[in-house]
Design a protein around this motif. Structure first.
Motif, PDB file in Angstrom:
ATOM      1  N   GLY A  47       0.966  -1.434   0.125  1.00 48.70           N
ATOM      2  CA  GLY A  47       0.075   0.300   0.095  1.00 48.70           C
ATOM      3  C   GLY A  47       0.287   1.344   0.166  1.00 48.70           C
ATOM      4  O   GLY A  47       0.491   2.262  -0.712  1.00 48.70           O
ATOM      5  N   ALA A  48       2.211   1.489   1.127  1.00 47.61           N
ATOM      6  CA  ALA A  48       3.091   2.805   1.004  1.00 47.61           C
ATOM      7  C   ALA A  48       3.788   2.795  -0.752  1.00 47.61           C
ATOM      8  O   ALA A  48       3.509   3.713  -0.681  1.00 47.61           O
ATOM      9  CB  ALA A  48       4.014   2.634   2.369  1.00 47.61           C
ATOM     10  N   PHE A  68      -5.281   7.664   7.367  1.00 43.13           N
ATOM     11  CA  PHE A  68      -3.563   6.465   7.319  1.00 43.13           C
ATOM     12  C   PHE A  68      -3.350   5.929   5.695  1.00 43.13           C
ATOM     13  O   PHE A  68      -3.962   5.412   4.880  1.00 43.13           O
ATOM     14  CB  PHE A  68      -4.442   5.357   7.661  1.00 43.13           C
ATOM     15  N   HIS A  69      -2.344   5.981   5.295  1.00 42.47           N
ATOM     16  CA  HIS A  69      -1.657   5.649   3.928  1.00 42.47           C
ATOM     17  C   HIS A  69      -0.297   4.862   4.127  1.00 42.47           C
ATOM     18  O   HIS A  69       0.230   5.118   2.950  1.00 42.47           O
ATOM     19  CB  HIS A  69      -1.363   7.254   2.974  1.00 42.47           C
ATOM     20  N   ASP A 115      -7.210   6.568  -2.327  1.00 40.72           N
ATOM     21  CA  ASP A 115      -6.796   5.663  -1.295  1.00 40.72           C
ATOM     22  C   ASP A 115      -7.426   4.924  -1.249  1.00 40.72           C
ATOM     23  O   ASP A 115      -7.904   4.295  -0.369  1.00 40.72           O
ATOM     24  CB  ASP A 115      -5.487   5.964  -0.541  1.00 40.72           C
ATOM     25  N   VAL A 126      -6.416   1.634  -0.920  1.00 41.18           N
ATOM     26  CA  VAL A 126      -5.515   0.422  -0.217  1.00 41.18           C
ATOM     27  C   VAL A 126      -6.570  -0.096   0.231  1.00 41.18           C
ATOM     28  O   VAL A 126      -6.945  -2.144  -0.180  1.00 41.18           O
ATOM     29  CB  VAL A 126      -4.741   0.797   0.336  1.00 41.18           C
ATOM     30  N   GLN A 127      -7.447   0.337   1.094  1.00 47.24           N
ATOM     31  CA  GLN A 127      -8.347  -1.299   2.126  1.00 47.24           C
ATOM     32  C   GLN A 127      -9.779  -1.385   1.184  1.00 47.24           C
ATOM     33  O   GLN A 127     -10.309  -2.064   1.714  1.00 47.24           O
ATOM     34  CB  GLN A 127      -8.603  -0.242   3.449  1.00 47.24           C
ATOM     35  N   LYS A 161      -3.845  -4.111  -0.364  1.00 51.67           N
ATOM     36  CA  LYS A 161      -4.516  -5.457   0.885  1.00 51.67           C
ATOM     37  C   LYS A 161      -4.827  -6.181   0.156  1.00 51.67           C
ATOM     38  O   LYS A 161      -4.177  -7.003  -0.211  1.00 51.67           O
ATOM     39  CB  LYS A 161      -5.691  -4.193   1.603  1.00 51.67           C
TER      40      LYS A 161
END
Ligand SMILES: *Cc1c(COP(=O)(O)O)cnc(C)c1O
Length: 402
Positions: A110-111, A140-141, A225, A227-228, A254
Motif C-alpha cells: 500500500g505504501a 492513514f496512507h 487511496d 488500499v483498504q 491489501k
C-alpha cells in the motif's frame, strides 16, 4: 497440536524474542492454517476471523482458486522483472482497468502504491510549479516517508522528522477546510473513500463530489487511496463507485491479490503518460505470482457473485448491531459500508479484542474506541451470526462494568 504445526506457539515466540525486531504487539499464539473465515493456531484452537489478514485476505484464508492459480504459476515462473512482458501482468491489468478506467502500475504494498501516486501527481503538476498535496486528519496512507507524511496523525510522526515537505491537512467531511488550503502550488487532494484505520469514517454524501468539484475548479488531481476499499470491500469493485465520483488516480493493495503481497495504482491514461521510462520502477512489482493470484481473486469474486453476497451479509451485520446499539448506550454510532464495519463506543474498546479472542473470535479495535471488522467477502450467514453473538456478549459484559 494442529497437523500443520511443527512446534508449539511458545517455541515460536521464544525464537521471535531472540531474532525478530520487537516493533509489533503480537497476540501470544502462532497461526498455522486457515480456511475461509476460520484460522487455527499451533495448539489446534480454531478462531472465527472477522479481520482476516488486516483485510488482505479479502476472500478468506486459502481461497481455492487463488491457491490453484499460485500453484500453477509457481511451477512456470515465480519472478520476472519489468524488462519483460508476461501474460499474467497483462491479464490482471486488463481485469482491473476494465472494471475501473485508465492504466495501472504495479508495486508490492500500500505504501508503495501511495508513493507512486504522489510521484505521478507531482510529475503532472511540475510544469505549472505545483507540488503541494492536501490530505485529511485521521487518514492513514502507510509508513514510508511520503506516505507517513500524508498520514495526518501526529502519533505516526513523533520522533522521525523531518518529514517530506509540501503536505497540509484538512478536516474530513469539511469542504471549506480543503478550499482554505488550496493555493497556486497545490497539485492534488488525496483521500480514502472510507477512512479505515482512522475509525471507519464514512463520507457525507456531498463530500467526495465536493472534492471532485474543488479539484476541477482549481486544476488539481483527485487521488483516492483505495488500499483498504478496493476489490469489492465496500460492495462495489472500488470504493469510488459507491459515490459515483471518479478520481484521477487511485491506489490499491491489501486484498488486491487475495492475500499475496501486491500494490498498484491506476491513473487516467492522459495522466499516466507522465510516468515516462526511468521516472519510476519496482523490481518485484507486477511479478507473475502476485498477478496470477490477483486474477484468480477477481475471478472468484465474479464467479461466486460476491458483490451481491456482500450486500446481503452487510445488511445482516447491520441488523445485529443496530439491535445491539438500541440495547447498549456504550455504542455511540454504527458505521457500515459493505464488509467494512465500525462500532464506535463511548468507552475504550481495546479490551474487547482480548475478550473476543478468548472466545475464539478475532476482531480489531482502532482509534481506541472503534471496533473494526473487515470480514472476508465470502463469509457465510452462520459465521455472521456467530461473530455478532460473541461481539454482543463481550460488549454487554463491558457495558456492565463501564
Ligand atoms: C493499510 C493501508 C495503507 C498501507 O498499506 P501497506 O501495505 O501496509 O503499506 C495505506 N492506505 C490505506 C488506506 C491502508 O488501509
Amino acid at each position: 497440536m494442529h497437523s500443520a504445526a511443527t512446534q508449539s506457539s511458545q517455541a515460536t515466540i521464544e525464537t521471535f524474542k531472540k531474532y525478530v525486531i520487537p516493533n509489533y504487539i503480537r497476540y501470544p499464539v502462532s497461526l498455522v492454517h486457515g480456511e475461509g473465515s476460520y484460522v487455527w493456531d499451533a495448539e489446534g484452537k480454531r478462531y472465527l476471523d472477522l479481520f482476516p489478514g488486516w483485510g488482505c485476505n479479502i476472500i478468506g484464508y486459502s481461497p481455492p482458486r487463488v491457491v490453484a492459480a499460485i500453484q500453477k504459476q509457481v511451477a512456470d515462473l515465480i519472478h520476472v522483472p519489468n524488462t519483460w512482458y508476461t501474460e499474467a501482468q497483462g491479464k490482471f491489468a486488463e481485469a482491473l482497468c476494465t472494471r475501473s478506467f485508465g492504466q495501472v502500475f504495479f508495486g508490492n504494498s500500500g505504501a508503495e502504491a501511495i508513493e507512486g501516486a504522489i510521484k505521478l501527481a507531482r510529475l503532472t503538476g511540475a510544469p505549472q510549479g505545483r507540488h503541494k498535496i492536501i490530505t485529511f486528519r485521521n487518514s492513514f496512507h502507510g509508513r514510508t516517508y511520503a506516505a507517513v507524511t500524508a498520514t495526518a496523525q501526529e502519533k505516526y510522526h513523533e520522533g522521525i522528522g523531518p518529514l517530506v515537505p509540501g503536505f497540509s491537512y484538512a478536516q474530513h467531511n469539511n469542504l471549506d477546510s480543503v478550499k482554505a488550503l488550496v493555493d497556486r502550488e497545490t497539485c492534488a487532494i488525496m483521500v480514502e473513500p472510507v477512512q479505515g484505520e482512522g475509525g471507519v469514517n464514512i463520507p457525507t454524501d456531498d463530500f467526495l463530489p465536493g472534492l471532485r468539484k474543488i479539484a476541477d475548479d482549481n486544476g488539481l488531481l483527485l487521488i483516492f487511496d483505495e488500499v483498504q476499499t478496493c476489490m469489492g470491500r465496500t460492495g462495489t469493485w472500488f470504493g469510488y463507485q459507491q459515490w459515483g465520483v471518479q478520481p484521477d488516480i487511485f491506489t490499491m493493495a491489501k486484498g488486491l491479490s487475495g492475500g499475496v503481497a501486491c500494490g498498484a495504482f491506476i491513473a487516467r491514461t492522459e495522466i499516466a503518460a507522465n510516468l515516462k521510462p526511468g521516472k519510476h520502477a519496482s523490481t518485484f512489482g507486477g511479478n507473475p505470482l502476485a498477478m496470477a493470484a490477483g486474477l484468480a481473486t477477481i475471478e472468484t469474486i465474479e464467479q461466486d457473485n460476491l458483490l451481491e453476497h456482500v450486500a446481503v451479509m452487510s445488511a445482516r451485520f447491520r441488523d445485529h448491531f443496530t439491535r445491539l446499539k438500541a440495547e447498549l448506550p456504550i455504542i455511540r454510532e454504527l458505521r457500515v459500508r459493505g464488509m467494512m464495519i465500525g462500532i464506535d463506543l463511548t468507552i475504550n474498546g481495546t479490551a474487547a479484542v482480548g475478550k473476543c479472542m478468548e472466545r475464539g473470535l478475532l476482531i480489531n479495535c482502532t482509534h481506541d474506541t472503534v471496533i473494526r471488522l473487515l470480514p472476508a467477502l465470502n463469509i457465510t450467514p452462520e459465521q455472521v451470526d456467530e461473530g455478532a453473538a460473541v461481539i454482543s456478549e463481550v460488549l454487554r459484559e463491558m457495558a456492565r462494568s463501564a
